[in-house]
Scaffold this active site. Structure first.
Site, PDB file in Angstrom:
ATOM      1  NE  ARG A 103      87.725  13.258  38.140  1.00  0.00           N
ATOM      2  CZ  ARG A 103      88.973  13.195  37.670  1.00  0.00           C
ATOM      3  NH1 ARG A 103      89.909  12.608  38.366  1.00  0.00           N
ATOM      4  NH2 ARG A 103      89.278  13.706  36.502  1.00  0.00           N
ATOM      5  CB  SER A 124      92.370   9.331  39.420  1.00  0.00           C
ATOM      6  OG  SER A 124      91.184   9.381  38.679  1.00  0.00           O
ATOM      7  CD  GLU A 128      90.241  -2.516  42.354  1.00  0.00           C
ATOM      8  OE1 GLU A 128      90.387  -3.764  42.252  1.00  0.00           O
ATOM      9  OE2 GLU A 128      90.971  -1.713  41.744  1.00  0.00           O
ATOM     10  CG  PHE A 155      87.791  -1.047  38.705  1.00  0.00           C
ATOM     11  CD1 PHE A 155      87.648  -1.909  37.622  1.00  0.00           C
ATOM     12  CD2 PHE A 155      88.541   0.103  38.537  1.00  0.00           C
ATOM     13  CE1 PHE A 155      88.246  -1.629  36.401  1.00  0.00           C
ATOM     14  CE2 PHE A 155      89.138   0.391  37.314  1.00  0.00           C
ATOM     15  CZ  PHE A 155      89.002  -0.468  36.244  1.00  0.00           C
ATOM     16  CG  HIS A 183      86.675   7.645  36.395  1.00  0.00           C
ATOM     17  ND1 HIS A 183      86.999   8.660  37.246  1.00  0.00           N
ATOM     18  CD2 HIS A 183      87.693   7.581  35.503  1.00  0.00           C
ATOM     19  CE1 HIS A 183      88.160   9.191  36.900  1.00  0.00           C
ATOM     20  NE2 HIS A 183      88.601   8.564  35.845  1.00  0.00           N
ATOM     21  CG  ASP A 192      90.571   6.098  30.606  1.00  0.00           C
ATOM     22  OD1 ASP A 192      91.640   6.187  29.980  1.00  0.00           O
ATOM     23  OD2 ASP A 192      90.390   6.546  31.752  1.00  0.00           O
ATOM     24  NE  ARG A 249      89.285  10.761  33.126  1.00  0.00           N
ATOM     25  CZ  ARG A 249      89.768  11.768  32.429  1.00  0.00           C
ATOM     26  NH1 ARG A 249      88.935  12.606  31.840  1.00  0.00           N
ATOM     27  NH2 ARG A 249      91.075  11.972  32.335  1.00  0.00           N
TER      28      ARG A 249
END
Lengths: 310, 329
Positions: free
Chosen positions: B23, B50, B71, B96, B122, B130, B180
């Site tokens: 990322r 993030s 979203e 999401f 992610h 998480d 991630r």
């Protein structure tokens, strides 16, 4: 591009014709949603004939205004409006909902030139319209105003309120939403199914300017559109807020026997019913074939892209 | 023995790997693209720190649209922006974007063929601590089932950078899956990314590992383990899951006679499903095993612990390859 600039009387007559074409095309398809189109017919006829800058011969003209039908089940109304604005012949409306027709059950961007985005899944159009309005800003084309029509039942969708919050936050004043506040949805009256009132207050609390109007009084409709577009950077002085026009309407307006009955949301009229509805609109046909003939009979698509089969 | 393995296309032996965030490559490349192309706009849903879109936000605030925690609105706002010839990249977490906003991705973006680039952080279960709510093992299936969607899964930092150079030249909806955690640099600066093709990472004829994303590293490690025993398996990397290069996968299966697929995704609807459908539909009846996340929710844990729990390991890859090779005879 110039609009048709019809007089108020001409707009009234045009709206009557639009209702005619909506009913005949839905009856012919034996499928479709007559209720919403007949409630929004007056004010959207005014928008499409007198306010919307567009070029039927060049549907992708970059400076055009955008129109998003967020309540895509009112597709029969959109198609009739497009036809009467010059996108294609009236007779093509009789292919509504048939296989291979560009006039899909709900509007399809990839099928029909002039449809800005596919719709039908409720609650999505206002976010798309807002994205268009932001796109116009980034591109520096303030002459473009983005119009979006929503149903009132549709306001029960969460995505709509995300869009209302977002546009209010960004003060997107080249965005104008109209709400067909007919208080009817599939399962009954909106206030009973899940109440959305108080509507003007909700929009204002989210940072919008609101205009309220009688959606069946053409003088009031024209006043409302004038007032709305006066707040956009294209037609007036940008007011720094998105605008919502809340049109008080009645489902199936124009056909008194059938008016304000939620059951007409998505039921196509049978032959005796459509004949009765047309009579109530003032058309004295002996048969439904006469109504189809008045629309020119079945015709192939003759709009943009027809020649090269696009 | 690593030295006897035929690494191809600039693939590095595992002892040379470094651990780097994909990322971060995404964030860096957005800035580079933003400088070269003023059509590029970026949207985020309160995760710019993030997803690393914060780099773009700092450089081009006028082309960065913060959508807040919404979203569905972001997906459709991006669709609207694209109609003005802009190239929107939108970012959030895979679960999401492809879960909550799937209807928007399907009915607005994909059905209307909007030029929207969905960059999902992610992806997979290596989110780790998480827990289940933020892991995504369904995203590829959700996106692969969309008719016009192009689906990309980079293996590492370098491949992410190369994909990002190509993405703006592609017209239409596109899904791009990032992880991630830091992942090994299996590829190198010289490794090509060739759209619409698979990439041979390791040559060999003793079966083929067909892998994507993070699992390319596990497949390479599995091939290295097998080489110690004199088994030389091919490793085929699939950076583009849709459109899939059917011919190259069928050819690899025919040439090696045994297949093990490896992905950090549910066994329902991902790479394994694609390959199985392809093999059966083309009468290529070779022994096949699918390594993916079994029908279970992974809970909190260190990423490596979760990968072991789900069987997404080099050891499992090597074991499954021995199984199919035994069946091949």
């Amino acid at each position: 591009m110039p609009t048709l600039n019809l007089s108020v009387d001409e707009l009234r007559e045009k709206a009557r014709t639009i209702r005619h074409d909506v009913l005949v095309s839905i009856h012919t398809a034996k499928s479709g949603h007559p209720g919403g189109p007949l409630s929004a017919a007056d004010y959207l006829t005014a928008l499409w004939m007198n306010y919307l800058n567009c070029d039927p011969k060049e549907p992708v003209w970059p400076q055009r205004d955008r129109f998003v039908l967020s309540n895509g089940h009112c597709s029969a109304l959109l198609y009739a409006l497009m036809s009467h604005r010059g996108y294609f012949s009236r007779g093509y409306l009789l292919t509504f909902r048939t296989v291979d027709s560009r006039l899909q059950g709900h509007p399809s961007k990839t099928s029909l030139p002039g449809v800005e985005v596919s719709s039908g899944s409720l609650g999505q159009g206002l976010s798309v319209a807002h994205g268009m309005a932001l796109g116009a800003r980034i591109r520096g084309t303030p002459q473009c105003t983005v119009f979006c029509n929503c149903g009132d039942g549709e306001l029960q969708e969460g995505n709509i309120w995300e869009a209302i919050m977002h546009a209010g936050h960004r003060r997107t004043d080249n965005l104008v939403a109209s709400v067909d506040w007919n208080n009817a949805q599939i399962d009954g009256y909106v206030e009973n199914v899940k109440n959305i009132a108080p509507l003007p207050e909700k929009f204002r609390d989210f940072g919008w300017r609101t205009v309220e109007a009688d959606g069946h009084d053409m003088d009031d409709i024209v006043r409302a559109w004038d007032e709305a577009v006066a707040g956009t950077p294209a037609r007036g002085k940008g007011c720094g807020q998105p605008t919502a026009i809340l049109f008080k309407t009645a489902m199936m307006h124009g056909c008194p026997t059938y008016e304000n009955i939620p059951g007409w949301h998505g039921r196509p009229p049978k032959e005796d019913e459509v004949m009765s509805m047309l009579h109530e609109l003032g058309y004295t046909y002996d048969s439904i074939d006469q109504a189809r003939a008045a629309m020119g009979g079945f015709q192939d698509y003759d709009g943009y892209g027809a020649e090269n089969g696009e | 023995m690593a030295s006897s393995i035929e690494y191809k296309n600039g693939i590095q032996p595992s002892d040379k790997w470094e651990m780097v965030l994909t990322r971060k490559a995404y964030g860096e490349m957005l800035v580079e693209l933003g400088k070269k192309n003023e059509d590029v706009v970026v949207l985020d849903a309160d995760l710019a720190e993030s997803t690393y879109t914060k780099f773009f936000r700092a450089e081009f605030p006028e082309r960065f649209i913060e959508c807040g925690i919404a979203e569905q609105d972001m997906m459709n706002t991006a669709a609207g922006l694209s109609t003005f010839g802009l190239i929107p990249f939108l970012s959030s977490y895979a679960i999401f974007l492809t879960g909550r906003a799937w209807d928007q991705a399907r009915n607005t973006v994909d059905y209307s063929k909007m030029n929207v680039k969905i960059a999902a952080a992610h992806g997979g279960i290596s989110v780790g601590l998480d827990g289940c709510s933020h892991q995504s093992m369904e995203d590829l299936g959700n996106m692969l089932s969309l008719v016009n969607m192009t689906v990309l899964v980079p293996a590492d930092y370098w491949e992410t950078r190369k994909m990002m150079e190509w993405i703006p030249t592609h017209e239409g909806p596109l899904y791009f899956r990032l992880g991630r955690e830091k992942v090994p640099t299996v590829t190198s600066e010289s490794t090509p990314f060739t759209p619409y093709h698979t990439m041979e990472a390791i040559g060999g004829g003793d079966g083929v590992f067909i892998a994507t994303g993070l699992m390319l590293s596990r497949a390479v490690q599995a091939a290295e383990m097998l080489a110690e025993e004199g088994i030389f398996s091919r490793v085929l990397h699939v950076p583009m899951l849709k459109p899939l290069n059917d011919e190259e996968i069928l050819q690899a299966a025919k040439e090696t006679g045994a297949v093990v697929t490896m992905e950090e995704h549910s066994v329902y609807g991902g790479l394994g499903s694609l390959v199985a459908r392809l093999l059966l539909g083309n009468d290529v009846h070779v022994p096949t095993r699918i390594i993916g996340i079994p029908d279970m929710y992974l809970m909190s844990g260190q990423p490596e612990e979760l990968l072991v729990k789900a069987g997404l390991t080099a050891e499992n890859g090597a074991a499954k390859m021995k199984e199919v090779l035994a069946l091949r005879g």
